[in-house]
Design a protein around this motif. Structure first.
Motif, short mmCIF file in Angstrom:
data_model
loop_
_atom_site.label_atom_id
_atom_site.label_comp_id
_atom_site.label_asym_id
_atom_site.label_seq_id
_atom_site.Cartn_x
_atom_site.Cartn_y
_atom_site.Cartn_z
N GLY A 59 60.30 9.96 32.90
CA GLY A 59 60.21 11.41 32.85
C GLY A 59 59.88 12.08 34.16
O GLY A 59 59.74 13.30 34.22
N VAL A 60 59.74 11.30 35.24
CA VAL A 60 59.41 11.85 36.55
C VAL A 60 60.66 11.78 37.43
O VAL A 60 61.29 10.74 37.55
N LYS B 20 57.31 17.84 44.30
CA LYS B 20 58.17 18.45 43.31
C LYS B 20 59.64 18.17 43.61
O LYS B 20 60.05 18.14 44.77
N ALA B 21 60.43 17.98 42.56
CA ALA B 21 61.85 17.73 42.75
C ALA B 21 62.53 18.93 43.38
O ALA B 21 62.15 20.09 43.13
N GLY C 101 66.04 11.47 42.32
CA GLY C 101 66.09 10.06 41.95
C GLY C 101 64.99 9.62 41.01
O GLY C 101 64.07 10.38 40.67
N ALA C 102 65.09 8.36 40.56
CA ALA C 102 64.04 7.75 39.74
C ALA C 102 62.84 7.41 40.62
O ALA C 102 63.00 7.06 41.79
N VAL C 103 61.64 7.50 40.06
CA VAL C 103 60.41 7.28 40.82
C VAL C 103 59.68 6.07 40.26
O VAL C 103 59.53 5.91 39.04
N TYR C 104 59.21 5.21 41.17
CA TYR C 104 58.46 4.00 40.81
C TYR C 104 57.12 4.02 41.54
O TYR C 104 57.03 4.47 42.69
N ALA D 176 49.06 8.60 37.82
CA ALA D 176 50.05 8.43 38.88
C ALA D 176 51.25 9.35 38.72
O ALA D 176 51.75 9.91 39.70
N ALA D 177 51.70 9.54 37.47
CA ALA D 177 52.86 10.40 37.24
C ALA D 177 52.54 11.85 37.57
O ALA D 177 53.31 12.54 38.25
N ASP D 178 51.41 12.35 37.09
CA ASP D 178 51.04 13.73 37.37
C ASP D 178 50.77 13.96 38.85
O ASP D 178 51.07 15.02 39.40
#
Length: 214
Positions: free
Chosen positions: A131-132, A211-212, A138-141, A202-204
């Motif tokens: 969801g991030v 921000k995207a 892109g995808a975030v890890y 970590a996500a928040d």
């Protein structure tokens, strides 16, 4: 599809530094440039004082395969790509001169390899943040332990001199390569480091600091 040679150009861009302050929480952040991978078919208060994205030189052998030269770090590589011949590729993050400020380490992957016959897997030390979305879409890890829980990086954390991004340090090439002549596809990697604050996961933390793009 007949076998066709393709050219893979890989670039690593040096770190870009930014400081972000969000509301009442002060997040110290670091953001890298992209490690860009282009596939072309042809005929103090700082959380860390230096964060880099690099990779090792890929050396072509007499029979067309590649090996990585562990003694030479470069900003770019070029490959001739053939079906069923995987490509050694080892982008890695290094954190130098750590401080006592704890933080989360992230990688954003902007993956343009769909339907090309080229693919990859993330190394086990990265957990996807569902969801991030990253600044570049892109995808975030997040850097994590063996149970996929995020690691809060401090000056006591070991192994931060070379954190690899890809599983087995390779791009996997299928039986056929689906890249048309003169077509260009990309996979880009971006590194981020943000201060960890109590009560913010970590996500928040990533969403508040990076921000995207709109």
């Amino acid at each position: 599809m007949s076998k066709k040679k393709t050219l893979l150009t890989i670039m690593a861009v040096v770190l870009v530094i930014c400081i972000a302050v969000m509301g009442t929480l002060a997040f110290l952040t670091k953001e890298s440039g992209a490690v860009k991978n282009t596939f072309i078919a042809q005929g103090g208060g700082d959380i860390a004082k230096a964060v880099t994205l690099k990779e090792h030189e890929a050396v072509k052998g007499d029979k067309g395969g590649y090996t990585l030269n562990d003694n030479k770090v470069v900003d770019s590589n070029k490959y001739s790509v053939l079906p069923k011949t995987n490509l050694p590729k080892d982008p890695f993050i290094t954190i130098i001169e750590k401080t006592e400020v704890p933080g989360y380490l992230y990688v954003e992957v902007v993956d343009g390899l769909a339907n090309t016959g080229l693919s990859y897997a993330m190394a086990d030390c990265w957990a996807k943040l569902d969801g991030v979305t990253g600044k570049n879409g892109g995808a975030v890890y997040v850097y994590c332990d063996e149970t996929k829980n995020p690691i809060i990086v401090t000056n006591e954390t070991q192994g931060l001199d070379k954190i690899f991004i890809l599983k087995n340090n390779e791009i996997v090439v299928n039986d056929t390569v689906g890249i048309a002549k003169d077509q260009t596809v990309n996979i880009d990697f971006y590194g981020y480091l943000a201060q960890a604050n109590a009560g913010v996961d970590a996500a928040d933390t990533f969403s508040k600091c990076f921000k995207a793009s709109t």
